[in-house]
Design a protein around this motif. Structure first.
Motif, mmCIF file in Angstrom:
data_model
loop_
_atom_site.group_PDB
_atom_site.id
_atom_site.type_symbol
_atom_site.label_atom_id
_atom_site.label_comp_id
_atom_site.label_asym_id
_atom_site.label_seq_id
_atom_site.Cartn_x
_atom_site.Cartn_y
_atom_site.Cartn_z
ATOM 1 N N ASN A 287 0.862 -1.181 0.000
ATOM 2 C CA ASN A 287 0.000 0.000 0.000
ATOM 3 C C ASN A 287 0.903 1.237 0.000
ATOM 4 O O ASN A 287 1.615 1.491 0.964
ATOM 5 C CB ASN A 287 -0.885 -0.019 1.243
ATOM 6 N N ILE A 288 0.904 2.000 -1.108
ATOM 7 C CA ILE A 288 1.836 3.123 -1.290
ATOM 8 C C ILE A 288 1.083 4.446 -1.378
ATOM 9 O O ILE A 288 0.085 4.567 -2.095
ATOM 10 C CB ILE A 288 2.684 2.937 -2.581
ATOM 11 N N GLN A 289 1.575 5.450 -0.648
ATOM 12 C CA GLN A 289 1.054 6.820 -0.767
ATOM 13 C C GLN A 289 2.064 7.643 -1.575
ATOM 14 O O GLN A 289 3.160 7.915 -1.091
ATOM 15 C CB GLN A 289 0.852 7.448 0.598
ATOM 16 N N PRO A 290 1.715 8.039 -2.812
ATOM 17 C CA PRO A 290 2.654 8.818 -3.637
ATOM 18 C C PRO A 290 2.684 10.283 -3.235
ATOM 19 O O PRO A 290 1.654 10.858 -2.855
ATOM 20 C CB PRO A 290 2.085 8.647 -5.050
ATOM 21 N N GLU A 291 3.862 10.899 -3.316
ATOM 22 C CA GLU A 291 4.020 12.314 -2.957
ATOM 23 C C GLU A 291 4.966 13.004 -3.937
ATOM 24 O O GLU A 291 5.879 12.368 -4.488
ATOM 25 C CB GLU A 291 4.594 12.451 -1.537
ATOM 26 N N PHE A 292 4.728 14.299 -4.143
ATOM 27 C CA PHE A 292 5.652 15.108 -4.940
ATOM 28 C C PHE A 292 5.722 16.513 -4.330
ATOM 29 O O PHE A 292 4.713 17.216 -4.212
ATOM 30 C CB PHE A 292 5.207 15.210 -6.402
ATOM 31 N N ASP A 293 6.951 16.888 -3.915
ATOM 32 C CA ASP A 293 7.202 18.228 -3.386
ATOM 33 C C ASP A 293 6.336 18.542 -2.159
ATOM 34 O O ASP A 293 5.945 19.694 -1.943
ATOM 35 C CB ASP A 293 6.963 19.269 -4.487
ATOM 36 N N LYS A 294 6.018 17.505 -1.390
ATOM 37 C CA LYS A 294 5.193 17.707 -0.199
ATOM 38 C C LYS A 294 6.080 18.120 0.974
ATOM 39 O O LYS A 294 7.163 17.574 1.168
ATOM 40 C CB LYS A 294 4.440 16.416 0.143
ATOM 41 N N CYS A 295 5.616 19.065 1.774
ATOM 42 C CA CYS A 295 6.418 19.566 2.891
ATOM 43 C C CYS A 295 6.238 18.695 4.134
ATOM 44 O O CYS A 295 5.376 18.960 4.972
ATOM 45 C CB CYS A 295 6.024 21.009 3.216
ATOM 46 N N ASP A 296 6.998 17.634 4.199
ATOM 47 C CA ASP A 296 7.059 16.834 5.417
ATOM 48 C C ASP A 296 8.443 16.198 5.492
ATOM 49 O O ASP A 296 9.235 16.306 4.559
ATOM 50 C CB ASP A 296 5.952 15.769 5.460
ATOM 51 N N SER A 297 8.728 15.566 6.616
ATOM 52 C CA SER A 297 10.063 15.002 6.817
ATOM 53 C C SER A 297 10.252 13.777 5.933
ATOM 54 O O SER A 297 9.503 12.808 6.007
ATOM 55 C CB SER A 297 10.257 14.622 8.287
ATOM 56 N N LYS A 298 11.277 13.850 5.081
ATOM 57 C CA LYS A 298 11.580 12.731 4.186
ATOM 58 C C LYS A 298 12.700 11.856 4.731
ATOM 59 O O LYS A 298 13.037 10.822 4.166
ATOM 60 C CB LYS A 298 11.996 13.267 2.798
ATOM 61 N N SER A 299 13.306 12.296 5.838
ATOM 62 C CA SER A 299 14.467 11.566 6.357
ATOM 63 C C SER A 299 14.094 10.484 7.374
ATOM 64 O O SER A 299 14.900 9.604 7.670
ATOM 65 C CB SER A 299 15.438 12.552 7.021
ATOM 66 N N ILE A 300 12.874 10.555 7.887
ATOM 67 C CA ILE A 300 12.453 9.565 8.889
ATOM 68 C C ILE A 300 11.809 8.369 8.183
ATOM 69 O O ILE A 300 10.708 8.486 7.635
ATOM 70 C CB ILE A 300 11.461 10.187 9.897
ATOM 71 N N ILE A 301 12.513 7.252 8.191
ATOM 72 C CA ILE A 301 12.019 6.073 7.493
ATOM 73 C C ILE A 301 10.855 5.445 8.262
ATOM 74 O O ILE A 301 9.826 5.084 7.704
ATOM 75 C CB ILE A 301 13.152 5.049 7.286
ATOM 76 N N VAL A 302 11.032 5.288 9.575
ATOM 77 C CA VAL A 302 9.969 4.698 10.408
ATOM 78 C C VAL A 302 9.447 5.762 11.371
ATOM 79 O O VAL A 302 10.212 6.388 12.088
ATOM 80 C CB VAL A 302 10.514 3.503 11.206
ATOM 81 N N GLN A 303 8.142 5.988 11.354
ATOM 82 C CA GLN A 303 7.521 6.976 12.247
ATOM 83 C C GLN A 303 6.080 6.594 12.497
ATOM 84 O O GLN A 303 5.502 5.776 11.767
ATOM 85 C CB GLN A 303 7.593 8.379 11.629
ATOM 86 N N ASP A 304 5.474 7.166 13.543
ATOM 87 C CA ASP A 304 4.078 6.892 13.853
ATOM 88 C C ASP A 304 3.171 7.527 12.805
ATOM 89 O O ASP A 304 3.501 8.558 12.243
ATOM 90 C CB ASP A 304 3.719 7.434 15.239
#
Length: 304
Positions: A287-304
Motif C-alpha cells: 500500500n503506497i502513498q505517492p508524494e511530490f514536493d510535499k512539505c514533510d520530513s523525508k528523512s524519517i524512514i519509520v515513524q508513527d
C-alpha cells in the motif's frame, strides 16, 4: 494511494480440520483414562500428564475453532475477516503450556517433600497407551506444523505430552523394579521445565505478530534502498511492515517522486515495486502513498 497484493495459498484446511478432530477425541480418551489411573495409583506424574492432556484437548479445540474461523470471508465490519484467529490461538496455547508447567512444578515440589508409594503397574500401562495415542496425533499434525503457527502450537502440545508420557513410563519402570518413588516428582519437574522451554518460543513469536512487529526476515533499510533504485523514485519514508498471519506480510509506505508523474505512470511504477518486494522480500500486500514536493520530513524512514 496505490494498493496491490499477491495471494499464495497452500491450504489443506479440510484435512487439517479432520486431523485436529481425530486428535481431540484421542486426547479426551487419554485424559479420562489417566485421571482415573492417577487417582487409583497415587501417581502425581500420571495426574500431571492427565492435566497436560486436558490442556491439549482445550488447545486442540481452540486450534480447530480458529482454523474454521480463518476460512470465513471478510465483510464490512471485519475487513480482515478472521485471519488473525490462528495466531491468537497459537498465543493462547503457548500461554497455557507455560501455565500448566508452573502448576506441575509446584505440585512436584510438594510431592518431593512428601513422597508416596505408587501403584506402578497401572502407571506403566497407561503411559504406554498415552504414548501410542499421542504418537499417532503427532504424526497427523507434523506436516502442517511446519508452515502454520496455530498447527505448530497444537503439535507442540501433543509432542511434549508424548515425551511426558515416555518420562512417566520410565518412572513407572523405576518404581516397579527399584522402588524409587521420588523419581515420580523429579520427572514431573523435568516435564514442567521442558514445557516452559517449548512454550516460550511460540509465545514470543505469536506475540510479535499480534503486536505488529516487523518480521525478523525483513530488513527495512534494504527494502528502502532497493525501492529507491526504481526510477523516478526519490525517497521512501513512513514505512510500516507487519505480518497479518502465516501467509500475508503487509507493507505501507510514502514515496516521494522526482517529478510530478501522471496516475497511469504511478500504476506502472507501483507494479514494479509490488513485484520487487514480493520476489525479493516476501511481501505480498503493498500500500503506497505517492508524494511530490510535499512539505514533510523525508528523512524519517519509520515513524508513527
Amino acid at each position: 494511494m496505490g494498493h496491490h497484493h499477491h495471494h499464495h495459498s497452500h491450504d489443506h484446511s479440510d484435512l487439517k480440520g479432520r486431523n485436529l478432530l481425530i486428535s481431540i477425541f484421542l486426547n479426551i480418551g487419554i485424559t479420562v483414562a489417566q485421571v482415573i489411573g492417577g487417582l487409583l495409583s497415587g501417581s502425581l506424574a500420571l495426574l500431571s500428564d492427565a492435566l497436560h492432556n486436558f490442556s491439549d484437548v482445550l488447545s486442540l479445540i481452540i486450534s480447530f475453532v480458529a482454523q474454521r474461523l480463518g476460512k470465513k470471508q471478510a465483510c464490512r465490519k471485519k475487513t480482515f475477516g478472521y485471519k488473525r484467529a490462528e495466531i491468537l490461538a497459537a498465543f493462547v496455547n503457548a500461554a497455557t503450556l507455560v501455565v500448566v508447567a508452573i502448576i506441575l512444578m509446584k505440585e512436584a515440589v510438594e510431592r518431593l517433600l512428601n513422597p508416596q508409594q505408587i501403584e506402578s503397574n497401572l502407571v506403566i500401562w497407561l503411559a504406554l497407551i498415552a504414548i501410542m495415542f499421542n504418537g499417532f496425533s503427532v504424526l497427523l499434525l507434523k506436516k502442517d506444523s511446519d508452515h502454520n503457527m496455530n498447527m505448530k502450537s497444537a503439535y507442540l502440545h501433543l509432542l511434549t505430552d508424548m515425551m511426558a508420557s515416555v518420562a512417566v513410563l520410565v518412572g513407572g519402570i523405576l518404581m516397579k523394579y527399584f522402588e524409587i518413588y521420588w523419581v515420580d516428582a523429579v520427572l514431573t519437574m523435568i516435564i514442567g521445565i521442558y514445557l516452559i522451554y517449548m512454550g516460550y518460543d511460540l509465545l514470543k513469536e505469536s506475540t510479535k505478530v499480534l503486536m505488529l512487529f516487523t518480521p525478523k526476515s525483513v530488513v527495512i533499510q534494504d527494502i528502502v534502498e532497493s525501492i529507491c533504485t526504481i526510477d523516478p523514485v526519490k525517497n521512501v519514508h513512513h514505512v510500516h511492515i507487519w505480518q497479518l498471519n502465516e501467509e500475508e506480510v503487509h507493507m505501507e509506505a510514502h514515496i516521494d517522486f522526482k517529478k510530478d508523474i501522471r496516475l497511469s505512470e504511478f500504476d506502472e511504477i507501483l507494479e514494479k515495486i509490488e513485484e520487487h518486494v514480493y520476489h525479493k522480500h516476501g511481501i505480498n500486500h503493498v500500500n503506497i502513498q505517492p508524494e511530490f514536493d510535499k512539505c514533510d520530513s523525508k528523512s524519517i524512514i519509520v515513524q508513527d
